[in-house]
Motif scaffolding. Structure first.
Motif, PDB file in Angstrom:
ATOM      1  N   VAL A 190       8.727   3.096   1.416  1.00  0.00           N
ATOM      2  CA  VAL A 190       7.489   3.359   0.670  1.00  0.00           C
ATOM      3  C   VAL A 190       7.414   2.505  -0.599  1.00  0.00           C
ATOM      4  O   VAL A 190       6.362   1.907  -0.878  1.00  0.00           O
ATOM      5  N   PRO A 191       8.482   2.397  -1.400  1.00  0.00           N
ATOM      6  CA  PRO A 191       8.412   1.478  -2.547  1.00  0.00           C
ATOM      7  C   PRO A 191       8.105   0.039  -2.126  1.00  0.00           C
ATOM      8  O   PRO A 191       7.303  -0.639  -2.783  1.00  0.00           O
ATOM      9  N   LEU A 192       8.721  -0.432  -1.045  1.00  0.00           N
ATOM     10  CA  LEU A 192       8.446  -1.788  -0.585  1.00  0.00           C
ATOM     11  C   LEU A 192       6.990  -1.935  -0.152  1.00  0.00           C
ATOM     12  O   LEU A 192       6.369  -2.984  -0.376  1.00  0.00           O
TER      13      LEU A 192
ATOM     14  N   GLU B 260      -1.972   3.464  12.073  1.00  0.00           N
ATOM     15  CA  GLU B 260      -2.557   2.258  12.645  1.00  0.00           C
ATOM     16  C   GLU B 260      -4.041   2.453  12.951  1.00  0.00           C
ATOM     17  O   GLU B 260      -4.859   1.546  12.745  1.00  0.00           O
ATOM     18  N   LEU B 261      -4.403   3.638  13.437  1.00  0.00           N
ATOM     19  CA  LEU B 261      -5.810   3.914  13.747  1.00  0.00           C
ATOM     20  C   LEU B 261      -6.645   3.972  12.470  1.00  0.00           C
ATOM     21  O   LEU B 261      -7.766   3.436  12.428  1.00  0.00           O
TER      22      LEU B 261
ATOM     23  N   GLU C 161       2.266   5.422   5.094  1.00  0.00           N
ATOM     24  CA  GLU C 161       2.945   6.423   5.917  1.00  0.00           C
ATOM     25  C   GLU C 161       4.175   6.932   5.181  1.00  0.00           C
ATOM     26  O   GLU C 161       4.931   6.151   4.597  1.00  0.00           O
ATOM     27  N   MET C 162       4.376   8.253   5.213  1.00  0.00           N
ATOM     28  CA  MET C 162       5.509   8.862   4.530  1.00  0.00           C
ATOM     29  C   MET C 162       6.295   9.736   5.499  1.00  0.00           C
ATOM     30  O   MET C 162       5.774  10.726   6.007  1.00  0.00           O
ATOM     31  N   GLY C 163       7.531   9.367   5.765  1.00  0.00           N
ATOM     32  CA  GLY C 163       8.397  10.149   6.633  1.00  0.00           C
ATOM     33  C   GLY C 163       9.406  10.924   5.804  1.00  0.00           C
ATOM     34  O   GLY C 163       9.683  10.587   4.659  1.00  0.00           O
TER      35      GLY C 163
ATOM     36  N   VAL D  62       3.880  -1.412   7.055  1.00  0.00           N
ATOM     37  CA  VAL D  62       4.324  -2.274   8.146  1.00  0.00           C
ATOM     38  C   VAL D  62       5.412  -1.549   8.937  1.00  0.00           C
ATOM     39  O   VAL D  62       6.391  -1.059   8.369  1.00  0.00           O
ATOM     40  N   GLY D  63       5.223  -1.491  10.258  1.00  0.00           N
ATOM     41  CA  GLY D  63       6.232  -0.824  11.091  1.00  0.00           C
ATOM     42  C   GLY D  63       6.395   0.624  10.680  1.00  0.00           C
ATOM     43  O   GLY D  63       5.440   1.381  10.585  1.00  0.00           O
ATOM     44  N   ASN D  64       7.641   0.999  10.414  1.00  0.00           N
ATOM     45  CA  ASN D  64       7.900   2.370   9.971  1.00  0.00           C
ATOM     46  C   ASN D  64       8.645   2.373   8.639  1.00  0.00           C
ATOM     47  O   ASN D  64       9.585   3.136   8.427  1.00  0.00           O
ATOM     48  N   LEU D  65       8.206   1.526   7.715  1.00  0.00           N
ATOM     49  CA  LEU D  65       8.779   1.506   6.366  1.00  0.00           C
ATOM     50  C   LEU D  65       8.246   2.709   5.590  1.00  0.00           C
ATOM     51  O   LEU D  65       7.424   2.590   4.681  1.00  0.00           O
ATOM     52  N   ASN D  66       8.731   3.897   5.978  1.00  0.00           N
ATOM     53  CA  ASN D  66       8.106   5.122   5.463  1.00  0.00           C
ATOM     54  C   ASN D  66       9.066   6.037   4.714  1.00  0.00           C
ATOM     55  O   ASN D  66       8.723   7.184   4.437  1.00  0.00           O
ATOM     56  N   ASN D  67      10.254   5.534   4.343  1.00  0.00           N
ATOM     57  CA  ASN D  67      11.208   6.409   3.666  1.00  0.00           C
ATOM     58  C   ASN D  67      11.350   6.046   2.187  1.00  0.00           C
ATOM     59  O   ASN D  67      10.501   5.359   1.616  1.00  0.00           O
TER      60      ASN D  67
END
Length: 443
Positions: A133-135, A108-109, A155-157, A124-129
């Motif tokens: 990530v594809p979305l 976000e920063l 972001e990548m979780g 957006v949010g934590n869409l990081n899996n």
């Protein structure tokens, strides 16, 4: 079967992509996914009726019933391949980031700083899996309807090895950083060494593809990981595309930390007061500044963006409840982030301090020992009151004989409601599954 190029042509006709029939945008592409207890194929007709233009399915019986169903071998793989195909059409810089703690706040920063000069799309949010990530990638349009984005922050979780490598193959970052590497998802990664190896897959990808790596030069673990990779990937032990922060700050950006509650710092442009507490968030700010400087954002512009950022996502969020102040950091928790939050809270000046802590998840066989170690850390901090909730927090009681323990958060709710407090600072932190933000209304 529908090939990826053919599926991409259909995607270009659509307004976006959805995997949830509860949120179908008009003319979107619905992708049916399967889980342990659901089969998205069974909702394809519902998605089309709700406004989807096409539905991607991997069940031939469903595809045969509806001409707007596009049959693929596997819905998840089709989604990932579609995102890879779309990513290859994008020519904008993509900043990828991962880490054990602080990913979303740092994302976000960075987005806030870059947005001072560029139209920036961020996760957006934590869409990081492997689905998120594809979305995220498929949401980035650089032409046609809607905004034409000039930058992306992804972001990548991950909770197991090879997951970051998979996400890199989809997002294909041109720039990237790790916020830190600590004790998170120990069960899935197989211990702290596995965490370092798994998170380091981002470094591996960027080094192999000639991308730019941002590294916190004050983080010994990250510096060690970087040097280890140079030895195994490059014969000359050099890598030109690396930016060390804060060591490589431009003139005028040398920063002096003045306060951690909230973070206040001074540089050549003057003093900047932020909405975030703690040394760990100061490190997140330094990462955002480093990325911004690389793309021409001035020191003043970066400071203004960071000062304006005010979280509303249960991460480092300050909530006022009457005469009480709540530091709400209830989105996630692991031993590293818990320790940082507790030390920061202990260092704060406040008339009365209370910690409300919930279980740390995904620690596997290490859970009892890590919760016990957390108890010792809390005891050393000498807070006025300690409230613990969750089945594994009982291990922390070994060092906290005067703490109040609740096996579930609902009994915690009742206790807090029955014991009103005033002029008190609260730290609320626990893993996402605990949902400890539910305590706030009772304070």
């Amino acid at each position: 079967m529908t090939s990826t190029p053919a599926l991409y042509d259909k995607f270009l006709e659509c307004s976006g992509v959805s995997t949830d029939t509860r949120r179908i945008a008009p003319d979107s592409l619905f992708v049916a996914l399967k889980g342990a207890s659901f089969d998205g194929n069974q909702f394809a007709e519902q998605a089309l009726a709700a406004g989807a233009k096409y539905a991607v399915v991997d069940d031939p019986s469903v595809a045969s019933q509806q001409p707007r169903c596009l049959l693929v071998e596997d819905g998840l793989l089709a989604l990932q391949d579609l995102a890879r195909h779309h990513r290859q059409t994008l020519t904008i810089p993509v900043v990828g980031l991962s880490g054990s703690n602080g990913k979303t706040t740092t994302k976000e920063l960075i987005a806030a700083v870059l947005s001072t000069r560029f139209r920036t799309y961020a996760t957006v949010g934590n869409l990081n899996n492997h689905i998120g990530v594809p979305l995220t990638i498929l949401s980035i349009r650089t032409e046609g309807d809607g905004p034409a984005y000039e930058m992306a922050v992804v972001e990548m979780g991950a909770n197991h090895q090879r997951e970051i490598a998979l996400l890199c193959s989809i997002a294909q970052p041109t720039h990237g950083l790790l916020t830190n590497v600590g004790k998170a998802h120990l069960e899935g990664f197989g211990g702290i060494a596995g965490v370092r190896k798994g998170k380091g897959e981002l470094y591996d990808y960027l080094i192999e593809t000639g991308g730019t790596v941002f590294i916190n030069s004050r983080d010994k673990v990250l510096m060690t990981m970087y040097r280890e990779r140079l030895k195994t990937t490059r014969s000359d032990n050099t890598f030109a595309n690396v930016i060390f922060y804060p060591a490589d700050e431009p003139a005028g950006a040398q920063i002096e930390l003045l306060s951690e509650s909230p973070v206040t710092y001074r540089d050549a442009t003057g003093e900047t007061v932020t909405h975030l507490p703690g040394q760990y968030n100061f490190d997140n700010m330094l990462a955002a500044m480093a990325v911004g400087y690389q793309f021409g954002v001035t020191v003043a512009e970066a400071n203004q963006a960071i000062a304006a950022y005010n979280p509303t996502n249960n991460r480092s969020q300050v909530v006022l409840r009457g005469s009480n102040t709540v530091l709400l950091d209830a989105y996630n928790a692991n031993p590293s982030s818990m320790a940082a939050a507790i030390r920061q809270f202990a260092a704060m000046t406040a008339p009365r301090k209370v910690v409300v802590l919930g279980d740390m998840y995904e620690l596997g066989d290490e859970s009892a020992a890590e919760h016990a170690a957390l108890g010792k850390l809390i005891a050393d901090a000498k807070f006025d009151l300690v409230l613990l909730a969750g089945k594994d927090m009982k291990y922390a009681l070994e060092s906290l004989p005067t703490a109040y323990y609740f096996p579930d958060k609902f009994s915690l709710h009742n206790w807090v409601m029955d014991h009103p407090m005033t002029d008190t600072h609260f730290l609320i932190k626990g893993s996402r599954g605990m949902g400890l933000e539910s305590v706030v209304p009772f304070i």
